[in-house]
Design a protein around this motif. Structure first.
Motif, mmCIF file in Angstrom:
data_model
loop_
_atom_site.group_PDB
_atom_site.id
_atom_site.type_symbol
_atom_site.label_atom_id
_atom_site.label_comp_id
_atom_site.label_asym_id
_atom_site.label_seq_id
_atom_site.Cartn_x
_atom_site.Cartn_y
_atom_site.Cartn_z
ATOM 1 N N VAL A 70 26.887 60.716 27.205
ATOM 2 C CA VAL A 70 25.873 60.154 28.092
ATOM 3 C C VAL A 70 25.946 58.633 27.995
ATOM 4 O O VAL A 70 26.244 58.074 26.933
ATOM 5 C CB VAL A 70 24.464 60.658 27.706
ATOM 6 N N LYS A 71 25.709 57.977 29.102
ATOM 7 C CA LYS A 71 25.650 56.515 29.161
ATOM 8 C C LYS A 71 24.325 56.115 29.796
ATOM 9 O O LYS A 71 23.950 56.624 30.866
ATOM 10 C CB LYS A 71 26.807 55.954 29.967
ATOM 11 N N GLY B 224 31.220 55.809 20.224
ATOM 12 C CA GLY B 224 30.169 55.176 21.012
ATOM 13 C C GLY B 224 30.282 53.671 21.038
ATOM 14 O O GLY B 224 31.101 53.058 20.343
ATOM 15 N N ASP B 225 29.430 53.070 21.851
ATOM 16 C CA ASP B 225 29.350 51.610 21.923
ATOM 17 C C ASP B 225 27.962 51.225 22.412
ATOM 18 O O ASP B 225 27.227 52.026 22.995
ATOM 19 C CB ASP B 225 30.426 51.036 22.855
ATOM 20 N N VAL C 96 21.054 56.499 34.215
ATOM 21 C CA VAL C 96 21.603 57.432 33.238
ATOM 22 C C VAL C 96 22.736 58.200 33.914
ATOM 23 O O VAL C 96 22.558 58.737 35.015
ATOM 24 C CB VAL C 96 20.542 58.389 32.697
ATOM 25 N N ALA C 97 23.897 58.216 33.271
ATOM 26 C CA ALA C 97 25.037 58.989 33.770
ATOM 27 C C ALA C 97 25.560 59.831 32.608
ATOM 28 O O ALA C 97 25.589 59.377 31.470
ATOM 29 C CB ALA C 97 26.129 58.063 34.304
ATOM 30 N N THR D 64 26.647 53.941 25.065
ATOM 31 C CA THR D 64 27.413 55.157 25.360
ATOM 32 C C THR D 64 27.542 55.979 24.087
ATOM 33 O O THR D 64 27.829 55.425 23.013
ATOM 34 C CB THR D 64 28.814 54.806 25.879
ATOM 35 N N HIS D 65 27.339 57.287 24.200
ATOM 36 C CA HIS D 65 27.467 58.192 23.056
ATOM 37 C C HIS D 65 28.277 59.405 23.500
ATOM 38 O O HIS D 65 27.938 60.044 24.510
ATOM 39 C CB HIS D 65 26.097 58.648 22.546
#
Length: 867
Positions: free
Chosen positions: A505-506, A447-448, A553-554, A485-486
């Motif tokens: 998901v981002k 993630g970030d 959300v993407a 982001t995860h």
């Protein structure tokens, strides 16, 4: 000296002492006899108060040391007269505190004797060593010397002085008590052939003063290693080449710490500069921190005078480099048709750049750069290779901290030059978590998280368009963006197959957005309008600032399936091909990516980078990786590394077909003397046609987007052939983007705005080879052909020769000019460059330097040296 002769010498000295009065004896016995009793010679005699020594005479006295065939020493006044093979050395005592690594360097350094006297710690807790030592500062050889051992004053005849990397010869001279040496009818050079009287180059003067550099310590606890370095001062001198005067020097000054081998002079002519001369000289300031600067002074017939300085400073934990260059350009519009565009090119032009990398701690780094130029075209006109590799250098500052399981960074990037479009980060805070297993479950997380205050600052043109078009002005915009982001991965290993499903998901939040929609084509038009050569005659659809805050959300689902097939052949060996066993690895893979429709349309979101252009994706990437490996000593190397991939899109997109790009990336080192790299991108679908500027509808091969191939072959040592072919079509490519999987992309830039509006096709052929058996003379040839314009674009020849202490490089080139000022004409360029290489080092090192120079002229196209 045998014991018997030592006793005789002591007795002779005692006899001299007995002739002195009581007071004189008291003064003498306090140390003078201790100094003089170390005199060595094959034979002795005493006449009055004088000691006469003959044969292999050695007279040590304090910091002085004299060798001669014969000498007369007065034991009372310490006057000395010596003749025959004179060698006079001066030793200086030094002391300081150093690190163990530095101690090892000093112990291995010539003319230095070091003794450890103690141990201490510095403010950081590192171990430091107290040391004392002696170093040789200057050395004089002569036919005759008259002087005084106590004062250190000497006169000498037919002398030669060696200090640092220089040699000075003269008819006569003197060494003063403060160490200053003055030589009459002198010549000085860094070419050691001056010792035998036939230097390739030298500076001559009636009187020359050599002033020593007297510093025991420098910096923080480090011994000065500039042993015997002197400042040189002279007036009314001349530069001599092979003993022939070629240039008058009213004044000459050499500062301390100068490196002799890095002076360069280049003379030539080209269409943009006219006749020109480029001069540079490097000075090494300190051994530690390693510090050097290079002074630049240039003369251009058409452009004026340019001057500048470059430098670098390197320590164990940091590196700093800088450049400052300025010129009052008499003809700023000479190089190209800049007056057709909308950026001003001033007469006063300059470039200043400074960069730094510092390892503050083993895990904390600082990186930064600042560059300010007078105009967009300055580096293109005067530092073309830097411009070609990086047309728009960034100014930034970053702190990066590495932790056990993640990294954190603070990044700042402003717009400094108005002629560069910049997505400013004011600032960015970022945390990155690399892929790692969660608590031994077999599930991996990556993630970030980042928070940025972005401001899009478009290029600021100096002139309005010649033809007024409504809504043709670029509008800046800004917003705060928070993004995280995860992703989770669950690798599954089957008998022969590896599956890695992923889900992620981002979430991205914007403080402001645009109510007005900006499509892909309209965004591309903004980029084209921001080109420095834009005429500004296109109507633009800018973002507005009425969209308010938005949260997008993407999500992504995907899976990568791969297998690995390999075989080895241990007994395959070939010295010709450089093979010691073979291993072939074949890895086919399939990577499926599905990104659902984001909750916000990207047409309302401000564009700063690819994160803002994420849209629905549904594609399969089919590919294969091939590696052919062999052993080289104790490691594996790739003889062949190749990746092929094909993108198949499962949903229709306006203007595009289902089939995407087929790409091939190849690196081949099949033989030790054969290197090949290739990047091929083929359009297998029905992508939209982009008409190349100036080419009407003729876009070459419709199915080939780009192909770059470079082949270098060295059949025998130092003989190189190079073939380069570079084809770039005018094309648009469909995006293949994944938030959680790394995908190879041919052609740098954005995944979502992958396009090119101009077609180019160039062929380059080059060869370089030694022309003499000693490999000190090299020749090179380069030929370039432009298929789009249908003519030869460049032809160049270069010749380089390595002499004892001078390297000469000559270049002759012909360039086809197509600008409005120089339409369809051949421009002849030539240059001659001479570089002093200092005292002669290993022959192979000089061969490598010459070869590198020849190759630089060959592969960069020759012409003026770009500093």
């Amino acid at each position: 000296m045998p014991n018997r002769w030592r006793k005789i010498a002591t007795a002779l000295l005692l006899g001299v002492v007995l002739q002195l009065g009581a007071d004189e004896f008291e003064a003498f016995k306090k140390g003078d006899i201790e100094q003089l009793k170390h005199i060595r010679a094959d034979s002795w005699s005493v006449v009055g108060k004088n000691i006469i020594a003959r044969g292999n005479v050695h007279v040590p006295y304090g910091e002085l040391e004299l060798y001669a065939d014969q000498a007369v020493v007065n034991v009372e006044s310490k006057d000395i007269e010596a003749s025959g093979n004179i060698r006079l050395h001066h030793w200086e005592k030094v002391s300081g505190v150093v690190k163990p690594r530095r101690l090892a360097e000093l112990e291995n350094s010539p003319d230095t004797i070091v003794t450890v006297t103690g141990v201490k710690g510095d403010e950081l807790g590192d171990q430091m060593l107290r040391v004392e030592g002696t170093r040789l500062t200057d050395s004089i050889t002569a036919d005759r010397v008259v002087g005084n051992l106590e004062s250190g004053y000497f006169r000498f005849d037919n002398a030669q002085v060696k200090f640092h990397n220089y040699v000075c010869r003269g008819d006569s001279g003197e060494r003063r008590p403060d160490g200053v040496i003055e030589v009459k009818n002198a010549r000085i050079s860094s070419c050691n052939y001056l010792e035998s009287g036939n230097a390739h180059y030298a500076i001559a003067a009636g009187s020359m003063r050599l002033i020593p550099h007297r510093t025991g310590l420098y910096g923080v606890g480090n011994i000065d290693t500039d042993r015997g370095d002197h400042t040189v001062w002279l007036t009314n001198g001349t530069v001599e080449i092979y003993g022939i005067p070629v240039l008058w020097l009213p004044v000459f000054y050499k500062p301390k710490d100068e490196s002799p081998g890095l002076f360069s002079i280049q003379f030539g002519k080209n269409g943009d500069w006219g006749y020109y001369g480029l001069l540079s000289k490097r000075f090494d300031l300190l051994d530690y921190p390693s510090s050097s600067v290079r002074l630049l002074f240039d003369i251009y017939e058409k452009r004026g005078y340019g001057y500048g300085v470059t430098g670098d400073f390197v320590t164990e934990r940091s590196k700093t480099a800088f450049l400052a260059y300025s010129i009052y350009d008499l003809r700023p519009y000479e190089s190209e048709d800049y007056d057709d565009y909308r950026l001003k090119v001033p007469h006063g032009r300059f470039d200043f750049r400074i960069s730094n990398l510092t390892h503050i701690t083993p895990r904390l780094d600082f990186r930064g750069a600042f560059e300010y130029v007078s105009d967009y075209y300055f580096r293109k006109d005067f530092f073309s290779s830097r411009f070609d590799s990086d047309p728009q250098p960034a100014t930034f500052a970053a702190l990066e901290q590495q932790f056990d399981h993640f990294s954190a960074a603070v990044y700042y990037r402003p717009q400094v030059v108005k002629s560069y479009s910049t997505a400013e980060k004011l600032p960015e805070f970022r945390i990155d978590v690399p892929r790692q297993e969660l608590f031994g479950t077999g599930i991996y997380y990556q993630g970030d998280l980042s928070g940025d205050y972005f401001r899009m600052r478009w290029i600021d043109f100096d002139y309005e368009p010649k033809i007024h078009v409504p809504d043709s002005r670029l509008r800046d915009y800004e917003a705060f963006r928070f993004d995280m982001t995860h992703f989770l991965y669950y690798p599954i290993s089957l008998d022969w197959l590896t599956l890695v499903p992923r889900a992620g998901v981002k979430m991205t939040a914007y403080s402001n957005s645009s109510e007005k929609r900006v499509s892909d084509d309209q965004l591309i038009q903004l980029f084209l309008a921001a080109d420095p050569q834009s005429t500004g005659t296109t109507r633009l659809r800018n973002y507005d600032d009425d969209g308010g805050s938005r949260v997008r959300v993407a999500w992504e689902l995907g899976v990568e399936a791969s297998t690995k097939i390999h075989n080895t052949w241990q007994n395959v060996r070939s010295s010709w091909f450089g093979i010691d066993g073979l291993r072939h690895i074949f890895r086919p893979f399939v990577n499926y990516t599905y990104i659902g429709k984001p909750t916000e349309s990207r047409e309302h979101l401000y564009y700063f980078d690819d994160i803002d252009r994420i849209d629905k994706q549904n594609f399969i990437r089919i590919g294969m990786e091939n590696r052919l490996q062999t052993r080289e000593r104790d490691r594996l190397v790739n003889l062949i590394a190749m990746e092929n991939y094909l993108d198949v899109h499962l949903e229709k997109e306006d203007g595009f077909g289902y089939m995407g790009n087929f790409g091939t990336v190849l690196e081949l080192y099949l033989m030790r003397n054969l290197w090949l790299t290739s990047q091929l991108l083929v359009d297998t679908g029905d992508s939209p046609t982009v008409v190349a500027a100036g080419d009407d509808d003729d876009n070459g091969l419709k199915w080939l987007n780009r192909w770059n191939i470079s082949l270098t072959y060295e059949p025998i040592e130092d003989v190189k052939f190079r073939l380069g072919y570079d084809y770039i079509n005018a094309y648009r490519a469909r995006s293949a983007y994944s938030m959680g999987s790394t995908l190879t992309q041919i052609g740098a830039g954005s995944y979502f705005n992958n396009y090119n509006t101009t077609r180019s096709e160039d062929l380059t052929i080059g060869v370089s080879a030694p022309l003499t058996p000693d490999r000190r003379t090299f020749g090179a040839f380069v030929f370039s052909y432009d298929f789009v314009r249908g003519h030869t674009s460049d032809i160049g020849f270069s010749l380089s020769r390595q002499f004892h202490c001078v390297e000469l490089i000559a270049y002759l080139g012909f360039e086809y000019e197509t600008s409005r000022h120089k339409s369809n004409v051949w421009d002849t360029n030539f240059s001659v460059q001479a570089r002093l290489t200092g005292l002669e080092g290993p022959i192979n090192q000089k061969q490598n330097e010459t070869l590198a120079s020849a190759n630089r002229q060959l592969f960069l196209g020759g012409g003026a040296t770009d500093r």
